[in-house]
Design a protein around this motif. Structure first.
Motif, short mmCIF file in Angstrom:
data_model
loop_
_atom_site.label_atom_id
_atom_site.label_comp_id
_atom_site.label_asym_id
_atom_site.label_seq_id
_atom_site.Cartn_x
_atom_site.Cartn_y
_atom_site.Cartn_z
N ASP A 20 16.62 -37.40 3.15
CA ASP A 20 15.91 -37.29 1.88
C ASP A 20 14.82 -36.23 1.94
OD1 ASP A 20 17.44 -39.20 0.63
OD2 ASP A 20 16.09 -40.86 1.15
N GLN A 21 14.10 -36.16 3.05
CA GLN A 21 13.08 -35.12 3.21
C GLN A 21 13.72 -33.73 3.24
OE1 GLN A 21 10.89 -36.09 6.76
NE2 GLN A 21 9.37 -37.30 5.62
N PHE A 22 14.86 -33.62 3.89
CA PHE A 22 15.58 -32.35 3.95
C PHE A 22 16.02 -31.92 2.54
CE2 PHE A 22 19.70 -30.09 4.48
CZ PHE A 22 19.22 -28.96 5.10
N LYS A 23 16.59 -32.87 1.78
CA LYS A 23 17.02 -32.56 0.40
C LYS A 23 15.83 -32.17 -0.46
CE LYS A 23 21.12 -35.50 0.23
NZ LYS A 23 21.73 -36.70 -0.40
N SER A 24 14.73 -32.86 -0.28
CA SER A 24 13.52 -32.56 -1.04
C SER A 24 13.03 -31.15 -0.73
CB SER A 24 12.43 -33.57 -0.71
OG SER A 24 11.22 -33.20 -1.30
N LYS A 25 13.04 -30.79 0.53
CA LYS A 25 12.61 -29.45 0.92
C LYS A 25 13.55 -28.39 0.35
CE LYS A 25 9.89 -26.70 3.11
NZ LYS A 25 8.55 -26.44 2.61
N LEU A 26 14.84 -28.68 0.33
CA LEU A 26 15.81 -27.74 -0.25
C LEU A 26 15.55 -27.54 -1.73
CD1 LEU A 26 19.29 -28.55 1.37
CD2 LEU A 26 17.90 -26.51 1.67
N GLN A 27 15.21 -28.61 -2.43
CA GLN A 27 14.93 -28.50 -3.87
C GLN A 27 13.69 -27.67 -4.12
OE1 GLN A 27 14.85 -32.55 -5.22
NE2 GLN A 27 17.01 -32.51 -5.82
N ASN A 28 12.72 -27.76 -3.24
CA ASN A 28 11.50 -26.96 -3.38
C ASN A 28 11.74 -25.50 -3.07
OD1 ASN A 28 10.06 -29.22 -4.09
ND2 ASN A 28 9.33 -29.62 -2.03
N LEU A 29 12.77 -25.21 -2.29
CA LEU A 29 13.10 -23.83 -1.94
C LEU A 29 14.20 -23.32 -2.87
CD1 LEU A 29 13.06 -24.09 1.95
CD2 LEU A 29 11.46 -22.81 0.53
N SER A 30 13.88 -23.17 -4.13
CA SER A 30 14.86 -22.68 -5.10
C SER A 30 15.13 -21.19 -4.87
CB SER A 30 14.32 -22.89 -6.52
OG SER A 30 13.18 -22.08 -6.71
N TYR A 31 16.10 -20.69 -5.58
CA TYR A 31 16.45 -19.27 -5.48
C TYR A 31 15.25 -18.39 -5.78
CZ TYR A 31 18.79 -14.85 -6.47
OH TYR A 31 19.16 -13.53 -6.48
N THR A 32 14.53 -18.71 -6.84
CA THR A 32 13.36 -17.88 -7.20
C THR A 32 12.26 -18.00 -6.16
OG1 THR A 32 12.58 -19.67 -8.62
CG2 THR A 32 13.76 -17.89 -9.69
N GLU A 33 12.11 -19.18 -5.57
CA GLU A 33 11.10 -19.36 -4.53
C GLU A 33 11.44 -18.53 -3.30
OE1 GLU A 33 7.58 -20.57 -3.04
OE2 GLU A 33 8.33 -20.99 -5.03
N ILE A 34 12.71 -18.49 -2.93
CA ILE A 34 13.14 -17.67 -1.78
C ILE A 34 12.88 -16.20 -2.08
CG2 ILE A 34 15.17 -16.88 -0.48
CD1 ILE A 34 14.24 -19.59 0.44
N LEU A 35 13.17 -15.76 -3.31
CA LEU A 35 12.92 -14.36 -3.68
C LEU A 35 11.43 -14.04 -3.60
CD1 LEU A 35 15.37 -13.72 -6.65
CD2 LEU A 35 15.61 -13.08 -4.25
N LYS A 36 10.58 -14.96 -4.04
CA LYS A 36 9.14 -14.76 -3.95
C LYS A 36 8.69 -14.65 -2.50
CE LYS A 36 7.87 -17.17 -8.20
NZ LYS A 36 7.25 -18.38 -8.74
N ILE A 37 9.21 -15.51 -1.66
CA ILE A 37 8.87 -15.48 -0.23
C ILE A 37 9.30 -14.15 0.38
CG2 ILE A 37 9.40 -16.48 2.02
CD1 ILE A 37 9.58 -19.23 0.56
N ARG A 38 10.52 -13.73 0.07
CA ARG A 38 11.01 -12.46 0.60
C ARG A 38 10.15 -11.29 0.15
NH1 ARG A 38 17.58 -12.49 -0.12
NH2 ARG A 38 18.08 -13.85 1.65
N GLN A 39 9.80 -11.28 -1.14
CA GLN A 39 8.99 -10.18 -1.66
C GLN A 39 7.60 -10.20 -1.00
OE1 GLN A 39 8.50 -10.12 -5.88
NE2 GLN A 39 7.58 -8.10 -5.87
N SER A 40 7.05 -11.36 -0.83
CA SER A 40 5.75 -11.48 -0.19
C SER A 40 5.81 -10.96 1.25
CB SER A 40 5.31 -12.93 -0.20
OG SER A 40 4.14 -13.12 0.54
N PHE A 48 4.68 -0.81 3.49
CA PHE A 48 4.41 -0.85 2.05
C PHE A 48 2.92 -0.75 1.74
CE2 PHE A 48 8.64 -2.69 2.18
CZ PHE A 48 9.26 -1.96 1.20
N GLN A 49 2.10 -0.89 2.73
CA GLN A 49 0.67 -0.77 2.54
C GLN A 49 0.13 0.56 3.03
OE1 GLN A 49 -0.92 -3.04 0.79
NE2 GLN A 49 0.94 -4.25 0.65
N SER A 50 1.05 1.43 3.46
CA SER A 50 0.61 2.73 3.97
C SER A 50 0.08 3.60 2.83
CB SER A 50 1.76 3.43 4.69
OG SER A 50 2.76 3.80 3.78
N ARG A 51 -0.76 4.54 3.17
CA ARG A 51 -1.41 5.38 2.18
C ARG A 51 -0.43 6.19 1.34
NH1 ARG A 51 -6.60 9.29 3.09
NH2 ARG A 51 -6.61 10.08 0.96
N PRO A 52 0.60 6.85 1.95
CA PRO A 52 1.54 7.62 1.12
C PRO A 52 2.29 6.76 0.10
CG PRO A 52 1.80 8.22 3.42
CD PRO A 52 0.87 7.06 3.37
#
Length: 135
Positions: A20-40, A48-52
């Motif tokens: 149940d905890q595993f399923k709950s964690k999977l639900q919290n890690l939606s597709y959009t959440e994974i994309l946000k994590i990746r972008q972050s 990406f923080q370099s001056r040029p």
């Protein structure tokens, strides 16, 4: 498939004690959440923080914003048809809205059937001259 794999891997790193905890964690890690994590994670990389990169981003941002603005205005000039709901929630009529080519007047009106192609401004009985003020 990569997103699903990443969802599972991230859920397992928390070491859930039950299914149940595993399923709950999977639900919290939606597709959009994974994309946000990746972008972050990408943004945290030093490249990406370099001056040029930051200078280039700052230089092209006004062009990009102007392009977005033009694309949105062009879409409004093309016009869009919407289904109109009546009091019984039936969708038997249509409502069409489009911006004049000079971007000054918003034309709209009811239609009996869905238009095939462009609807001329003359056939739209209503208009709004101060549409920019309502944004």
């Amino acid at each position: 498939m990569q997103v699903v794999k990443e969802q599972i891997m991230r859920a397992l790193t928390t070491k859930p004690s039950s299914l149940d905890q595993f399923k709950s964690k999977l639900q919290n890690l939606s597709y959009t959440e994974i994309l946000k994590i990746r972008q972050s994670e990408r943004m945290n990389q030093e490249d990406f923080q370099s001056r040029p990169i930051l200078e280039l981003k700052e230089k092209i941002q006004p062009e990009i914003l102007e392009l977005i603005k033009q694309q949105r205005l062009n879409r409004l000039v093309e016009g869009t048809c919407f289904r109109k709901l009546n009091s019984r929630r039936r969708q038997d009529k249509f409502w069409y809205c489009r911006l004049s080519p000079n971007h000054k007047v918003l034309h709209y009106g009811d239609l009996e059937e869905s238009p095939q192609g462009e609807v001329p401004h003359d056939s739209l009985q209503d208009k709004c001259n101060d549409w920019r003020r309502n944004l």
